[in-house]
Design an enzyme around this catalytic site. Structure first.
Site, PDB file in Angstrom:
ATOM      1  N   ASP A 138       0.898  -1.215   0.021  1.00  0.00           N
ATOM      2  CA  ASP A 138       0.004   0.006   0.129  1.00  0.00           C
ATOM      3  C   ASP A 138       1.098   1.261  -0.004  1.00  0.00           C
ATOM      4  O   ASP A 138       1.930   1.244   0.519  1.00  0.00           O
ATOM      5  CB  ASP A 138      -0.907   0.078   1.254  1.00  0.00           C
ATOM      6  CG  ASP A 138      -1.957  -1.010   1.189  1.00  0.00           C
ATOM      7  OD1 ASP A 138      -2.173  -1.600   0.123  1.00  0.00           O
ATOM      8  OD2 ASP A 138      -2.452  -1.338   2.213  1.00  0.00           O
ATOM      9  N   THR A 139       0.448   2.374  -0.648  1.00  0.00           N
ATOM     10  CA  THR A 139       1.185   3.557  -0.568  1.00  0.00           C
ATOM     11  C   THR A 139       1.649   4.091   0.649  1.00  0.00           C
ATOM     12  O   THR A 139       2.864   4.400   0.721  1.00  0.00           O
ATOM     13  CB  THR A 139       0.170   4.894  -1.241  1.00  0.00           C
ATOM     14  OG1 THR A 139      -0.119   4.244  -2.866  1.00  0.00           O
ATOM     15  CG2 THR A 139       0.984   5.832  -1.415  1.00  0.00           C
TER      16      THR A 139
END
Length: 216
Positions: A50-51
């Site tokens: 995930d970012t």
């Protein structure tokens, strides 16, 4: 950018928090673009973080390598270990978490549900507590399933939100307290076992952790 390992088929890097693993609708410069600028050639994303999650990632350098690396990372002898800084502490210093997770695509948020429903999937992880303070813990996590926001929602549902994770109830400010610290796989080209470990920095500065502690 910190390159941890590179050969003609793959490149392993440390992804900082806030950088997308691959192109997304945000339009931010992602890791594939950064790697192309750094080392040239084609870059293929074969797994994601995930970012807001930092950590070790491996990218393929050809379409053929992408398929083979994807299979290697999904094999039973591969391993992804994460370190999480959480509020509170688990009831036991080590254990397992089993839940049924449902992901709301509109909210981009996952929920633990008590009964089966369409698109709900089982989620399973192991954890081991590495260190504690009066109000927080550092835990090592081995994922057995890879559900959306799995670590974040499984700990938050037990009143242990990750540091910086406002989406799942944390009151701590700053970067998300989640990092992929170890990635192991059998190289499909050489047959060698690859083991890459990289300790993060903030928000783990207050804990005394060494690489030899990052194993189950």
């Amino acid at each position: 950018m910190e390159i941890l390992r590179s050969d003609k088929n793959s490149v392993a890097v440390y992804k900082e928090s806030g950088i997308p693993s691959q192109p997304d609708k945000s339009g931010q410069t992602d890791m594939t673009a950064l790697l192309k600028a750094e080392i040239g050639g084609e870059i293929y994303c074969v797994h994601r973080l995930d970012t807001p999650t930092a950590g070790v990632m491996v990218y393929a350098r050809s379409s053929r390598a992408a398929g083979m690396l994807s299979a290697a990372l999904a094999a039973d002898d591969s391993c992804k270990l994460y370190m999480a800084a959480v509020s509170g502490a688990p009831e036991t210093d080590s254990g397992e978490m089993h839940d049924l997770l449902w992901h709301d695509r509109h909210m981009n948020k996952s929920f633990c549900v008590s009964s089966p429903r369409a698109s709900a999937k089982p989620a399973f992880l192991e954890y081991r507590t590495l260190a504690k303070t009066d109000d927080s813990s550092l835990v090592l996590i081995k994922l057995h399933t890879g559900r959306t926001h799995q670590i974040r929602v499984q700990f938050a549902s037990r009143k242990m939100p990750l540091f910086g994770d406002g989406k799942y109830g944390s009151r701590q400010k700053g970067a998300l307290g989640l990092c992929c610290v170890r990635l192991c796989w059998k190289d499909p080209f050489s047959g060698k076992n690859i083991d890459i470990c990289r300790l993060p920095q903030s928000p783990w500065n207050g804990f005394d952790i060494t690489p030899d502690m990052l194993c189950f």
